[in-house]
Motif scaffolding. Structure first.
Motif, PDB file in Angstrom:
ATOM      1  N   THR A  69     -15.780  -6.116  11.108  1.00 54.85           N
ATOM      2  CA  THR A  69     -14.342  -6.255  11.343  1.00 54.85           C
ATOM      3  C   THR A  69     -14.085  -6.236  12.845  1.00 54.85           C
ATOM      4  O   THR A  69     -14.429  -5.265  13.523  1.00 54.85           O
ATOM      5  N   GLN A  70     -13.497  -7.349  13.349  1.00 57.77           N
ATOM      6  CA  GLN A  70     -13.173  -7.442  14.776  1.00 57.77           C
ATOM      7  C   GLN A  70     -12.306  -6.252  15.172  1.00 57.77           C
ATOM      8  O   GLN A  70     -11.350  -5.921  14.479  1.00 57.77           O
ATOM      9  N   GLY A  71     -12.640  -5.607  16.277  1.00 58.30           N
ATOM     10  CA  GLY A  71     -11.842  -4.487  16.765  1.00 58.30           C
ATOM     11  C   GLY A  71     -12.303  -3.143  16.227  1.00 58.30           C
ATOM     12  O   GLY A  71     -11.887  -2.100  16.727  1.00 58.30           O
ATOM     13  N   SER A  72     -13.172  -3.174  15.220  1.00 57.43           N
ATOM     14  CA  SER A  72     -13.719  -1.918  14.696  1.00 57.43           C
ATOM     15  C   SER A  72     -14.594  -1.279  15.777  1.00 57.43           C
ATOM     16  O   SER A  72     -15.320  -1.984  16.484  1.00 57.43           O
ATOM     17  N   PRO A  73     -14.532   0.053  15.918  1.00 56.52           N
ATOM     18  CA  PRO A  73     -15.389   0.693  16.935  1.00 56.52           C
ATOM     19  C   PRO A  73     -16.878   0.520  16.634  1.00 56.52           C
ATOM     20  O   PRO A  73     -17.712   0.670  17.518  1.00 56.52           O
ATOM     21  N   LYS A  74     -17.197   0.180  15.399  1.00 57.23           N
ATOM     22  CA  LYS A  74     -18.604  -0.013  15.014  1.00 57.23           C
ATOM     23  C   LYS A  74     -18.985  -1.486  14.900  1.00 57.23           C
ATOM     24  O   LYS A  74     -20.032  -1.821  14.335  1.00 57.23           O
ATOM     25  N   PHE A  75     -18.143  -2.357  15.424  1.00 61.94           N
ATOM     26  CA  PHE A  75     -18.390  -3.803  15.338  1.00 61.94           C
ATOM     27  C   PHE A  75     -19.763  -4.165  15.924  1.00 61.94           C
ATOM     28  O   PHE A  75     -20.140  -3.702  16.997  1.00 61.94           O
ATOM     29  N   VAL A  76     -20.497  -4.999  15.206  1.00 58.22           N
ATOM     30  CA  VAL A  76     -21.804  -5.480  15.670  1.00 58.22           C
ATOM     31  C   VAL A  76     -21.701  -6.998  15.886  1.00 58.22           C
ATOM     32  O   VAL A  76     -21.324  -7.723  14.963  1.00 58.22           O
ATOM     33  N   PRO A  77     -22.007  -7.479  17.099  1.00 53.72           N
ATOM     34  CA  PRO A  77     -21.925  -8.924  17.340  1.00 53.72           C
ATOM     35  C   PRO A  77     -22.828  -9.678  16.359  1.00 53.72           C
ATOM     36  O   PRO A  77     -23.916  -9.181  16.028  1.00 53.72           O
TER      37      PRO A  77
END
Lengths: 337, 337
Positions: free
Chosen positions: A54-62
């Motif tokens: 989820t874009q903007g999630s602190p755990k976002f993985v590219p």
């Protein structure tokens, strides 16, 4: 009152729009893991995928970093009573013996051909290596591929009398698909031979050969009698992709640290540790075979797929998710209902 | 006469449609290889891609089989006067010597630090191996990656005074992109170290680390002082991805035979032979360095990138396409006009 045509057209467009919107919503609400019971294991998968994509999630993985590694034997398909690759090797010993009587008379082939299960179970690692080298080397990579292709299409598991490729765990196929639909690249990281698994990985898991990491022997470049370039499998180990060899294999073949890893035994411990040691969100899962009725129940004392008590302790300590086949999986095989 | 609004709307829609159609056509007619002069080399690339990706073509290659392998040094970037990875290693020797005076006093490091080009040129393979092991092993995979990242961002080539990553051949970047746009998976298959090239392959070539096959040392799994899982590079060779090692590396890492292969030297001979020996359409190309003015002209007697006369003979015999940098490439680097 009949609406005037113009309004009717507009209404129809709106109606189509509304249906499309509903369709999208219905799709979003479809359970991506229908063979999983609700519980902490299913929740761990869903939460991990949502958090990392989820874009903007602190755990976002590219997207480029989205690597998921799956052990095969006991994690994505049945490994009892013997690894299927061992069954393949024993079958090939039979073919070799037909061609060459000397093979039939020599150990450890003689024991394999006897069919004496107790004696076979006592074969030493050295004997198994001899059997693997005899059945997995000395031919071109294409000839080996053809032999696996033939065997996998015809061989059947003794318990269910089904091809081995039907003994894959439906819940794990769903996790793989769910990950891929969310931009993950899925890899098989197996202690088994990569040339063996690569033959059917695309068809069975939707994983192309180049995304299979496994144990491997070397190949020797040469020419056939027509002067055509060939590669021959030779009895020299390049990679034992098990235990500490799994992170090494992953680094050699992928060059990135996975963010998610799935295993089921002592052989996967280091892969899960290596996955966990990276930064950011991580998912480590272990399949626990506790379902004697629908599959098998085995633990620390099993000859294959050992799950020692220390692994359970480590899983708890490190926050790895242990999947109970009995409780977490609604069904195990696609053909079970 | 002013058209009535309804007709005007229809006309506008048609006009937009016509513009879109033109756009599509303009796109289709855009030259995918603008840095190539018209000639047999450019034609070979275009014809190969068209033949293998047009549905119904007798030479059609299914998307999954579309694998293209590119050598790096001398094929996709400059390899003179020395391989850039050797420049990196020499730089690292300087850093090591600063930390440890014993390094500065010992051979072959002393010779490297002297800067005496004639003496450096005389270093034996054994000495180079010592230098590579000293600068490429003994650290975690992340620490090595960081050292390459720092060097590649700051080091400059002595002739053009530009970063090495700007010394890539624009025509080859265009071929890679053209292949990818047509469903090909592009791989670097280099005699250089895969951990070295993987640091910049995505940024420079648009090729992710997992699609870089190269020479590799082993890694050892362990734990750091905080108990975190780490991989340390150790001085044990796993793969020398050069000459006969290239097809072996391709089989180990990809598991499929490429349908297109690009090289520039004796080290690529077996990769091209292996590529050609498969069924169906094949493309084998060799970059020939014959442009002393814009790049370099070298041949059989060069210390790096040897292109012996026998290779030219084999290319002609086998129908491989030899690319003349001088005649086939309109420009060599992106910054050249």
């Amino acid at each position: 009152m009949k609406p005037i045509p113009f309004i009717s057209g507009i209404a129809r467009i709106f109606a189509i729009g509304a249906l499309l919107a509903l369709g999208v919503r219905a799709h979003a609400q479809t359970d991506p893991l229908p063979s999983w019971n609700d519980g902490p294991a299913k929740q761990a998968v869903v939460e991990f995928i949502q958090a990392t994509t989820t874009q903007g999630s602190p755990k976002f993985v590219p997207p480029a970093e989205r690597i998921a590694a799956f052990d095969q034997d006991g994690t994505t398909w049945v490994e009892q009573p013997l690894y299927s690759q061992v069954m393949f090797a024993f079958h090939q010993v039979g073919l070799l013996a037909k061609k060459d009587p000397k093979v039939a008379g020599a150990e450890p082939f003689k024991t394999v051909l006897s069919g004496d299960r107790a004696a076979i179970a006592k074969l030493a690692i050295k004997d198994l290596e001899k059997i693997i080298f005899a059945t997995h080397t000395g031919m071109t990579v294409e000839a080996f591929k053809a032999s696996v292709k033939e065997w996998i299409a015809t061989a059947k598991d003794p318990r269910w009398n089904r091809p081995y490729t039907e003994l894959v765990y439906q819940p794990m196929l769903e996790v793989m698909k769910y990950l891929r639909e969310n931009g993950y690249k899925t890899y098989i990281v197996t202690g088994g031979g990569q040339d063996f698994v690569r033959v059917f990985s695309e068809q069975v898991y939707g994983i192309p050969p180049e995304q299979v990491v496994g144990s491997a022997v070397d190949t020797k470049f040469g020419y056939d009698k027509n002067g055509q370039a060939i590669l021959t499998k030779v009895p020299k180990v390049v990679l034992i992709d098990d235990k500490a060899g799994k992170p090494a294999g992953i680094h050699l073949m992928i060059g990135r640290r996975p963010v998610a890893a799935f295993g089921n035994s002592d052989g996967d411990r280091q892969m899960l540790e290596y996955t966990q040691a990276g930064d950011g969100a991580r998912l480590m899962m272990l399949v626990h075979h506790d379902d004697a009725e629908r599959e098998y129940a085995y633990g620390p004392k099993s000859k294959v797929g050992t799950f020692p008590d220390t692994l359970m302790v480590e899983a708890k300590k490190n926050g790895w998710t242990v999947i109970s086949m009995k409780n977490d999986w609604k069904r195990i095989f696609a053909w079970q209902q």
